[in-house]
Design a protein around this motif. Structure first.
Motif, mmCIF file in Angstrom:
data_model
loop_
_atom_site.group_PDB
_atom_site.id
_atom_site.type_symbol
_atom_site.label_atom_id
_atom_site.label_comp_id
_atom_site.label_asym_id
_atom_site.label_seq_id
_atom_site.Cartn_x
_atom_site.Cartn_y
_atom_site.Cartn_z
ATOM 1 N N PHE A 10 0.914 -1.082 -0.123
ATOM 2 C CA PHE A 10 -0.072 -0.005 -0.075
ATOM 3 C C PHE A 10 0.732 1.269 -0.091
ATOM 4 O O PHE A 10 0.209 2.298 -0.438
ATOM 5 C CB PHE A 10 -0.927 0.040 1.373
ATOM 6 C CG PHE A 10 -2.076 -1.121 1.165
ATOM 7 C CD1 PHE A 10 -3.057 -1.062 0.156
ATOM 8 C CD2 PHE A 10 -1.961 -1.896 2.065
ATOM 9 C CE1 PHE A 10 -3.986 -1.915 0.234
ATOM 10 C CE2 PHE A 10 -2.748 -3.074 2.180
ATOM 11 C CZ PHE A 10 -3.786 -3.214 1.395
ATOM 12 N N SER A 11 2.140 1.193 0.420
ATOM 13 C CA SER A 11 3.058 2.381 0.602
ATOM 14 C C SER A 11 3.780 2.732 -0.644
ATOM 15 O O SER A 11 4.290 3.898 -0.900
ATOM 16 C CB SER A 11 3.843 2.111 1.684
ATOM 17 O OG SER A 11 4.829 1.293 1.524
ATOM 18 N N HIS A 12 3.923 1.851 -1.471
ATOM 19 C CA HIS A 12 5.084 1.787 -2.527
ATOM 20 C C HIS A 12 4.650 3.207 -3.438
ATOM 21 O O HIS A 12 5.366 3.716 -4.404
ATOM 22 C CB HIS A 12 5.331 0.715 -3.383
ATOM 23 C CG HIS A 12 3.984 0.214 -4.365
ATOM 24 N ND1 HIS A 12 2.914 -0.130 -3.757
ATOM 25 C CD2 HIS A 12 3.760 0.319 -5.579
ATOM 26 C CE1 HIS A 12 2.079 -0.280 -4.883
ATOM 27 N NE2 HIS A 12 2.875 -0.152 -5.690
ATOM 28 N N ARG A 13 3.315 3.580 -3.671
ATOM 29 C CA ARG A 13 2.992 4.784 -4.590
ATOM 30 C C ARG A 13 2.773 5.919 -3.952
ATOM 31 O O ARG A 13 2.447 7.019 -4.594
ATOM 32 C CB ARG A 13 1.694 4.293 -5.090
ATOM 33 C CG ARG A 13 1.947 3.144 -6.032
ATOM 34 C CD ARG A 13 0.599 3.058 -7.313
ATOM 35 N NE ARG A 13 -0.463 3.136 -6.664
ATOM 36 C CZ ARG A 13 -1.672 3.948 -7.153
ATOM 37 N NH1 ARG A 13 -1.411 4.389 -8.381
ATOM 38 N NH2 ARG A 13 -2.735 4.096 -6.374
ATOM 39 N N LEU A 14 2.970 6.044 -2.415
ATOM 40 C CA LEU A 14 2.614 7.218 -1.736
ATOM 41 C C LEU A 14 3.916 8.076 -1.557
ATOM 42 O O LEU A 14 5.159 7.560 -1.604
ATOM 43 C CB LEU A 14 2.154 6.834 -0.422
ATOM 44 C CG LEU A 14 0.910 5.733 -0.378
ATOM 45 C CD1 LEU A 14 0.735 5.504 1.058
ATOM 46 C CD2 LEU A 14 -0.113 6.497 -1.176
ATOM 47 N N CYS A 129 -1.536 3.860 5.431
ATOM 48 C CA CYS A 129 -1.162 3.809 4.052
ATOM 49 C C CYS A 129 -2.059 3.096 3.323
ATOM 50 O O CYS A 129 -2.493 3.536 1.995
ATOM 51 C CB CYS A 129 0.375 2.921 3.831
ATOM 52 S SG CYS A 129 1.657 3.794 4.588
ATOM 53 N N ARG A 130 -2.869 2.108 3.920
ATOM 54 C CA ARG A 130 -3.816 1.536 3.163
ATOM 55 C C ARG A 130 -4.908 2.395 2.798
ATOM 56 O O ARG A 130 -5.485 2.475 1.620
ATOM 57 C CB ARG A 130 -4.447 0.226 4.097
ATOM 58 C CG ARG A 130 -5.615 -0.363 3.291
ATOM 59 C CD ARG A 130 -6.401 -1.270 4.360
ATOM 60 N NE ARG A 130 -6.798 -0.405 5.678
ATOM 61 C CZ ARG A 130 -7.038 -0.991 6.759
ATOM 62 N NH1 ARG A 130 -6.710 -2.134 7.187
ATOM 63 N NH2 ARG A 130 -7.509 0.017 7.686
ATOM 64 N N GLN A 135 -7.390 6.163 -1.163
ATOM 65 C CA GLN A 135 -7.896 7.648 -1.355
ATOM 66 C C GLN A 135 -7.314 7.821 -2.960
ATOM 67 O O GLN A 135 -7.983 8.476 -3.696
ATOM 68 C CB GLN A 135 -7.511 8.439 -0.515
ATOM 69 C CG GLN A 135 -8.039 9.846 -0.581
ATOM 70 C CD GLN A 135 -7.581 10.794 0.672
ATOM 71 O OE1 GLN A 135 -6.481 10.862 1.084
ATOM 72 N NE2 GLN A 135 -8.507 11.420 1.191
ATOM 73 N N LYS A 136 -5.989 7.549 -3.032
ATOM 74 C CA LYS A 136 -5.308 7.859 -4.403
ATOM 75 C C LYS A 136 -5.866 7.211 -5.555
ATOM 76 O O LYS A 136 -6.320 7.741 -6.683
ATOM 77 C CB LYS A 136 -3.896 7.456 -3.990
ATOM 78 C CG LYS A 136 -2.886 7.844 -5.267
ATOM 79 C CD LYS A 136 -1.630 7.387 -4.794
ATOM 80 C CE LYS A 136 -0.409 8.279 -5.700
ATOM 81 N NZ LYS A 136 -0.304 9.776 -5.117
ATOM 82 N N VAL A 137 -6.269 5.939 -5.450
ATOM 83 C CA VAL A 137 -6.964 5.207 -6.201
ATOM 84 C C VAL A 137 -8.347 5.661 -6.644
ATOM 85 O O VAL A 137 -8.502 5.939 -7.893
ATOM 86 C CB VAL A 137 -7.116 3.747 -5.976
ATOM 87 C CG1 VAL A 137 -8.122 2.936 -7.018
ATOM 88 C CG2 VAL A 137 -5.877 2.984 -5.902
#
Length: 350
Positions: A10-14, A129-130, A135-137
């Protein structure tokens, strides 16, 4: 138990902003964060952190509480004024009630006490992060949906313009059929071909590539006009200008007997290139302009089709030039009366 792999999913795109005044702790913890997140920005106090926050977007802010210049509580409050939904994780070495109450009131996502335990850090980061990734998605899906809506709107505009062009063509065909009985049409054809003469050494036959190009252009011009009426994109007018110029250039390449028609098209191209007058006419009399352009395109399409199949004596061309040239002059005089009266008002065909 939460593992690094669980967290990384969950963190790798944040992106995160990590604010910590202790230089050694800041650098060491940053080394832990960097493999987990897409980007890690660092700040040494609340003032510096707020400046970075004002110049970039972060999915998560992780901050110490007790710092010089500006503490974490004040920085969080300022960040909340900018973005009430910002996810914030607070870190403090003190378990004081007043600090906890103040931080909770500012709406932090989670709270970690120093010294930081790796497992406790992963457990705290995981739900934040999840949620941030979800939220990003959702934001990305919403943006994609908006883009698809724009594409759909453009497609509807194009289809509307096509339907408008077809309606105009059907009206023209209906008017022609209503005004001419079968015997009248037969007489018109006889008179038309009666002017043909087989004499003359100079004949014309369009080459196939020119026929294909002109046919495509003549089919596109009415659609470009209709699309301009729908979306008011000036590029449609400029494409029409270029397309008329292409047909004119092709006709100039053949015989001087075609120059009158090519010159009329060149005059129409210059008028369209000025843009202002044709735009004004499209806004005031769109259907009338569409009808005239469509009539010219139909005439020229028949003209191209005929000369793609038969070689014809030059003496027979003038009675094909004349009605199309008159139609072009009609458009010019309608759009810009001063243009049509600029000379002596006569149309010279030969």
């Amino acid at each position: 138990m939460i593992t690094i792999n669980d967290l990384h999913k969950f963190s790798h795109r944040l992106t995160i902003l990590y604010v910590e005044d202790n230089t050694a702790l800041r650098e060491e913890t940053a080394k832990l964060f960097e493999p987990l997140f897409a980007r890690v920005d660092l700040a040494a106090n609340g003032k510096e952190g707020l400046e970075k926050y004002n110049h970039s977007l972060y999915d998560i802010v992780i901050t110490d509480i007790n710092m010089p210049v500006m503490n974490g509580v004040d920085m969080i409050a300022r960040i909340r004024e900018i973005n009430p939904e910002q996810k914030v994780i607070a870190i403090s070495a003190h378990d004081e009630t007043e600090i906890l109450i103040s931080i909770i009131r500012n709406g932090i996502s989670s709270f970690i006490l120093k010294p930081i335990n790796l497992q406790e850090l992963m457990t705290t980061l995981y739900p934040v992060c999840r949620d941030a990734d979800t939220q990003k998605v959702n934001v990305e899906l919403f943006e994609e949906l908006q883009e698809e809506r724009k594409k759909l709107k453009r497609m509807v505009g194009i289809l509307t313009s096509h339907l408008r062009t077809l309606e105009i063509k059907n009206e023209q065909i209906g008017d022609f059929c209503a005004q001419n009985e079968p015997e009248d049409r037969s007489q018109l054809l006889q008179e038309y071909f009666a002017k043909d003469e087989d004499e003359g050494d100079e004949k014309v036959l369009f080459i196939w590539d020119d026929c294909e190009e002109m046919t495509d252009i003549l089919g596109a011009i009415p659609d470009q006009l209709s699309r301009y009426i729908v979306d008011r994109d000036i590029e449609h007018i400029r494409r029409i200008r270029d397309d008329i110029g292409k047909i004119s250039n092709i006709l100039f390449r053949y015989t001087p007997f075609m120059d009158p028609l090519a010159e009329n098209l060149e005059a129409l191209k210059r008028l369209v290139a000025e843009e202002k007058d044709i735009i004004a006419m499209l806004e005031s009399k769109p259907d009338h302009i569409l009808n005239l352009f469509d009539a010219i395109c139909i005439d020229l399409s028949m003209y191209v089709k005929r000369f793609s199949q038969e070689s014809m004596a030059m003496k027979n061309i003038h009675h094909i030039h004349q009605p199309t040239s008159l139609s072009i002059q009609q458009i010019i005089s309608l759009i810009s009366p001063q243009e049509s009266n600029g000379d002596d008002g006569d149309i010279e065909f030969f």
